[in-house]
Design a protein around this motif. Structure first.
Motif, PDB file in Angstrom:
ATOM      1  N   HIS A   1      -8.884 -15.186   3.181  1.00  0.00           N
ATOM      2  CA  HIS A   1      -8.219 -14.164   4.452  1.00  0.00           C
ATOM      3  C   HIS A   1      -6.896 -14.686   4.998  1.00  0.00           C
ATOM      4  O   HIS A   1      -7.027 -15.172   6.197  1.00  0.00           O
ATOM      5  CB  HIS A   1      -9.484 -13.979   5.530  1.00  0.00           C
TER       6      HIS A   1
ATOM      7  N   GLU B   1      -6.126 -13.342  16.939  1.00  0.00           N
ATOM      8  CA  GLU B   1      -5.354 -12.120  16.372  1.00  0.00           C
ATOM      9  C   GLU B   1      -3.908 -12.586  15.767  1.00  0.00           C
ATOM     10  O   GLU B   1      -2.924 -12.042  16.233  1.00  0.00           O
ATOM     11  CB  GLU B   1      -5.156 -10.931  17.303  1.00  0.00           C
TER      12      GLU B   1
ATOM     13  N   GLU C   1      -6.461  -7.753   2.135  1.00  0.00           N
ATOM     14  CA  GLU C   1      -4.919  -7.133   2.515  1.00  0.00           C
ATOM     15  C   GLU C   1      -3.956  -7.997   1.730  1.00  0.00           C
ATOM     16  O   GLU C   1      -2.804  -8.217   2.749  1.00  0.00           O
ATOM     17  CB  GLU C   1      -4.771  -6.946   4.000  1.00  0.00           C
TER      18      GLU C   1
ATOM     19  N   GLN D   1     -10.119 -16.704  12.182  1.00  0.00           N
ATOM     20  CA  GLN D   1     -10.106 -15.967  13.433  1.00  0.00           C
ATOM     21  C   GLN D   1     -11.158 -16.224  14.357  1.00  0.00           C
ATOM     22  O   GLN D   1     -11.052 -16.279  15.696  1.00  0.00           O
ATOM     23  CB  GLN D   1      -9.843 -14.747  13.252  1.00  0.00           C
TER      24      GLN D   1
HETATM   25  C1  BGC Z   1      -6.817  -8.063   9.379  1.00  0.00           C
HETATM   26  C2  BGC Z   1      -7.560  -8.784  10.431  1.00  0.00           C
HETATM   27  C3  BGC Z   1      -7.089  -8.384  11.819  1.00  0.00           C
HETATM   28  C4  BGC Z   1      -7.099  -6.753  11.932  1.00  0.00           C
HETATM   29  C5  BGC Z   1      -6.464  -6.432  13.212  1.00  0.00           C
HETATM   30  C6  BGC Z   1      -6.594  -6.642   9.549  1.00  0.00           C
HETATM   31  O1  BGC Z   1      -5.384  -6.446   9.031  1.00  0.00           O
HETATM   32  O2  BGC Z   1      -7.561  -8.170   7.972  1.00  0.00           O
HETATM   33  O3  BGC Z   1      -7.529 -10.261  10.209  1.00  0.00           O
HETATM   34  O4  BGC Z   1      -7.476  -9.206  12.694  1.00  0.00           O
HETATM   35  O5  BGC Z   1      -6.327  -6.364  11.011  1.00  0.00           O
HETATM   36  O6  BGC Z   1      -5.225  -6.636  13.119  1.00  0.00           O
END
Ligand code: BGC
Length: 434
Positions: free
Chosen positions: A144, A391, A189, A21
């Protein structure tokens, strides 16, 4: 009357990012996916549902040029954090932040199967050193969501043997980083990835309603965590290894009179919020909580249950997500059952005008304070994100940064909310009106 809620000397105030990102010029399975989908995404209209509703109309008016520009959806140079990390760490210092969570890009470190790139490994060693020189504690995420293209091409996380490949990479990084790194999050996540990649198909590998593959991938990710946990501990006995788990706060509208919805809410909590934690609780030194969403389930036509936003006094972020900072308290108390230390490893909102961010930070910290009072062992709050970033399928237009990045010049500008956060971090306390 103003009261100050004080946090202990050991509590970390910090911020987070992820390699794909922000680094720029990454080459992995997402790079291919975003190039293939950029045109399609640029045609999404203002009513697009980005998870829990669509964006406010005023936001669309301001950002529509970016929203409809295909180049918005290609990560490209990112925030060029790969080269400008020292400048970014100076900003962390200016903001009095004491912890930085970032991810290592596996595709840089192992560009071909079993071939490790020493220059890439050295880069992350330098990153950690640059943090340490500034007195900032690193937290390293090993996955990630991006993987090397060779790994994806051979079946990615669906394939037996995938966990062992991750273990090898994790071990290599733990050896290189040595005692300089204490905190690791293995996976970011994982359940979000399994839903987006194998149920909705919006993310790579783009499989839709593939229940069987999703099940396999969950098992493989859980195994990958266990193996990496053991491997990191073998190399570094003092390491603290956790998992970054996203949790959504689900409400049941109209209470008990709707048993089916009540049941579905219970299931969402159990399956989405707690599946990985239950599986892995004996391989966790801490839990990383990632808190963004507050949702409800409602019926829609054609007959189906859909997630919706309808919360009391929410901030409606630029993505249309309803977010209530203080909700984090309810999620944190739900983690008490595991008896582990907890970091809030991510929480933040897309807010290009910086209207709500300061208030969101205040309320999140109030929620955390309340949970500490209730006996949850919370060690830190890492705001998402340090920088405006890429994003995923929404590209660059949603701006989560404490620091604004000019897309043309990549100039960094610290937002007012970040200075507000800096004051909190310096005072180690948040002011509330009692
Ligand atoms: C993720 C990020 C993402 C953020 C906002 C999280 O679920 O780990 O990578 O940018 O949410 O959507």
């Amino acid at each position: 009357m103003t009261q100050v809620l004080r946090f202990s000397e050991n509590f970390f105030f910090g911020a987070a990012t992820a390699a794909h990102q922000v680094e720029g010029n990454t080459s992995n399975q997402w790079t291919d996916w975003e190039i293939d989908h950029a045109d399609e995404w640029a045609h999404r209209g203002p009513d697009t549902d980005y998870g829990l509703g669509s964006m406010p109309k005023a936001v669309y008016e301001v950002l529509k040029d970016q929203i409809h520009d295909p180049s918005n959806y290609v990560s490209g140079i990112g925030a060029d954090h790969y080269h400008r990390y020292e400048e970014d760490f100076d900003i962390l210092c200016e903001l009095n932040l004491g912890m930085y969570r970032f991810s290592v890009e596996w595709s840089r470190v192992e560009p071909d199967p079993g071939q490790f790139d020493q220059t890439a490994i050295d880069h992350y060693v330098k990153v950690v050193r640059a943090l340490r020189e500034r007195g900032i504690e690193p937290m390293v995420t090993l996955w990630h969501w991006t993987v090397p293209s060779w790994f994806e091409d051979q079946g990615g996380w669906t394939v037996d043997g995938a966990p062992q490949l991750f273990e090898r990479f994790a071990g290599r990084m733990a050896e290189a980083l040595g005692p300089e790194v204490t905190y690791y999050t293995t996976l970011n996540e994982p359940e979000v990835y399994t839903v987006q990649g194998f149920v909705t198909g919006e993310w790579p590998p783009g499989k839709v309603k593939s229940v069987k593959d999703r099940g396999k991938v969950r098992q493989h990710l859980a195994a990958a965590h266990r193996l990496a946990y053991q491997e990191i501990h073998r190399v570094n006995a003092n390491a603290q290894v956790g998992l970054a788990q996203s949790q959504a706060l689900w409400d049941t509208p109209f209470g008990l009179s709707w048993p089916f919805r009540k049941l579905w809410t219970w299931f969402s909590n159990r399956d989405g919020n707690h599946w990985f934690l239950r599986q892995l609780s004996d391989h966790l030194d801490f839990i990383g909580l990632q808190a963004y969403w507050h949702g409800q389930w409602r019926f829609a036509k054609p007959p189906q249950l859909v997630a919706t936003r309808a919360m009391p006094k929410p901030y409606r972020s630029d993505l249309g997500w309803s977010q209530v900072g203080r909700d984090v308290h309810r999620l944190l108390t739900g983690l008490k059952q595991y008896g582990k230390p907890v970091f809030v490893t991510e929480s933040g909102l897309a807010d290009h005008a910086d209207q709500y961010r300061a208030q969101y930070i205040d309320e999140s910290l109030m929620g955390i304070y309340q949970a500490i009072q209730a006996g949850v062992d919370i060690r830190g709050y890492l705001h998402w994100s340090l920088l405006d970033n890429f994003e995923w399928d929404k590209g660059f237009w949603p701006q989560f940064g404490l620091v604004h990045i000019d897309r043309k010049t990549l100039k960094r500008t610290i937002r007012p909310s970040a200075f507000h956060y800096a004051e909190i971090a310096s005072a180690r306390g948040v002011k509330v009106e009692a």
